[in-house]
Design a protein around this motif. Sequence first.
Motif, mmCIF file in Angstrom:
data_model
loop_
_atom_site.group_PDB
_atom_site.id
_atom_site.type_symbol
_atom_site.label_atom_id
_atom_site.label_comp_id
_atom_site.label_asym_id
_atom_site.label_seq_id
_atom_site.Cartn_x
_atom_site.Cartn_y
_atom_site.Cartn_z
ATOM 1 N N GLY A 175 -0.621 23.559 -5.674
ATOM 2 C CA GLY A 175 -0.593 22.201 -6.189
ATOM 3 C C GLY A 175 -0.072 21.207 -5.163
ATOM 4 N N TYR A 176 -0.267 19.934 -5.484
ATOM 5 C CA TYR A 176 0.204 18.849 -4.626
ATOM 6 C C TYR A 176 0.724 17.736 -5.526
ATOM 7 N N PHE A 177 1.985 17.326 -5.283
ATOM 8 C CA PHE A 177 2.617 16.312 -6.133
ATOM 9 C C PHE A 177 3.629 15.535 -5.295
ATOM 10 N N CYS A 178 3.552 14.227 -5.338
ATOM 11 C CA CYS A 178 4.480 13.343 -4.614
ATOM 12 C C CYS A 178 4.581 13.680 -3.126
ATOM 13 N N GLY A 179 3.432 13.988 -2.515
ATOM 14 C CA GLY A 179 3.410 14.233 -1.081
ATOM 15 C C GLY A 179 3.890 15.598 -0.641
ATOM 16 N N LYS A 180 4.042 16.517 -1.621
ATOM 17 C CA LYS A 180 4.523 17.866 -1.281
ATOM 18 C C LYS A 180 3.711 18.913 -2.028
ATOM 19 N N PHE A 181 3.621 20.092 -1.421
ATOM 20 C CA PHE A 181 2.993 21.206 -2.122
ATOM 21 C C PHE A 181 3.882 21.607 -3.291
ATOM 22 N N SER A 182 3.261 22.094 -4.348
ATOM 23 C CA SER A 182 4.024 22.434 -5.543
ATOM 24 C C SER A 182 3.330 23.564 -6.300
ATOM 25 N N ARG A 183 4.009 24.048 -7.310
ATOM 26 C CA ARG A 183 3.469 25.074 -8.192
ATOM 27 C C ARG A 183 2.831 24.392 -9.388
ATOM 28 N N ILE A 184 1.761 24.991 -9.877
ATOM 29 C CA ILE A 184 1.136 24.566 -11.125
ATOM 30 C C ILE A 184 1.283 25.758 -12.058
ATOM 31 N N GLU A 185 2.121 25.600 -13.065
ATOM 32 C CA GLU A 185 2.416 26.727 -13.945
ATOM 33 C C GLU A 185 1.680 26.614 -15.271
ATOM 34 N N GLU A 186 1.240 27.746 -15.779
ATOM 35 C CA GLU A 186 0.616 27.798 -17.104
ATOM 36 C C GLU A 186 1.701 27.758 -18.158
ATOM 37 N N LYS A 187 1.416 27.161 -19.255
ATOM 38 C CA LYS A 187 2.350 27.125 -20.404
ATOM 39 C C LYS A 187 1.858 28.052 -21.474
ATOM 40 N N SER A 224 0.819 -1.221 0.000
ATOM 41 C CA SER A 224 0.000 0.000 0.000
ATOM 42 C C SER A 224 0.851 1.269 0.000
ATOM 43 N N LYS A 225 2.038 1.227 0.612
ATOM 44 C CA LYS A 225 2.913 2.405 0.607
ATOM 45 C C LYS A 225 3.393 2.694 -0.821
ATOM 46 N N GLU A 226 3.763 1.648 -1.557
ATOM 47 C CA GLU A 226 4.205 1.838 -2.939
ATOM 48 C C GLU A 226 3.051 2.282 -3.839
ATOM 49 N N LEU A 227 1.851 1.760 -3.573
ATOM 50 C CA LEU A 227 0.680 2.207 -4.339
ATOM 51 C C LEU A 227 0.445 3.688 -4.089
ATOM 52 N N ARG A 228 0.559 4.101 -2.835
ATOM 53 C CA ARG A 228 0.397 5.525 -2.503
ATOM 54 C C ARG A 228 1.448 6.364 -3.241
ATOM 55 N N ASN A 229 2.690 5.891 -3.287
ATOM 56 C CA ASN A 229 3.742 6.604 -4.018
ATOM 57 C C ASN A 229 3.413 6.701 -5.497
ATOM 58 N N CYS A 230 2.878 5.626 -6.050
ATOM 59 C CA CYS A 230 2.486 5.637 -7.464
ATOM 60 C C CYS A 230 1.364 6.644 -7.706
ATOM 61 N N LEU A 231 0.327 6.602 -6.885
ATOM 62 C CA LEU A 231 -0.808 7.516 -7.039
ATOM 63 C C LEU A 231 -0.397 8.971 -6.821
ATOM 64 N N GLY A 232 0.648 9.180 -6.013
ATOM 65 C CA GLY A 232 1.151 10.524 -5.768
ATOM 66 C C GLY A 232 1.754 11.178 -6.991
ATOM 67 N N ARG A 233 1.976 10.400 -8.045
ATOM 68 C CA ARG A 233 2.502 10.960 -9.296
ATOM 69 C C ARG A 233 1.450 11.734 -10.071
ATOM 70 N N PHE A 234 0.205 11.635 -9.607
ATOM 71 C CA PHE A 234 -0.875 12.404 -10.227
ATOM 72 C C PHE A 234 -0.960 13.741 -9.505
#
Length: 153
Positions: free
Chosen positions: A141-153, A3-13
């Motif tokens: 944003g949130y990615f891989c268990g951390k807050f992040s930026r979501i940038e426009e292209k 389940s920990k690895e599944l959580r890591n995988c899902l965190g890629r979204f």
Amino acid sequence: MDSKELRNCLGRFATGVTVVTCEDGEECHGLTANSFTSVSLDPPLVLVSIDRKTRAYQKLKNNRFIVNILSIDQEETAMHFAGKPCEELPFKWEKSDYGHRIENSLAYIECDPWAEYDGGDHVLFLGEVKNFEYQEGEPLGYFCGKFSRIEEK
């Protein structure tokens, strides 16, 4: 299955970050959630997925709720509702007919309860959108268990 690895995988979204708020009598409650999605435009429905072990689960049952979509400068607010409360509130409440929402959020969506579904260790709450508002800005944003930026292209 690990389940920990599944959580890591899902965190890629990558997702945005919300705080779901509701009221229980005179008390305001909230929790940070990134499991949020739109479901339907006709009727207007949104979904939040809440862990059964949280106090918020009982507060949300058959209750109105507000989804507050956070902006990049509201990381402290996200942490406050994620179980790491600040001594001094990092936000201001704003009263509405549906409860209290978080002032200066990127958007808010006010909902009446529509349905609840079993989601394993979570419950899926569908809300019928009754009111909403949004403003321009950069989302938190949130990615891989951390807050992040979501940038426009």
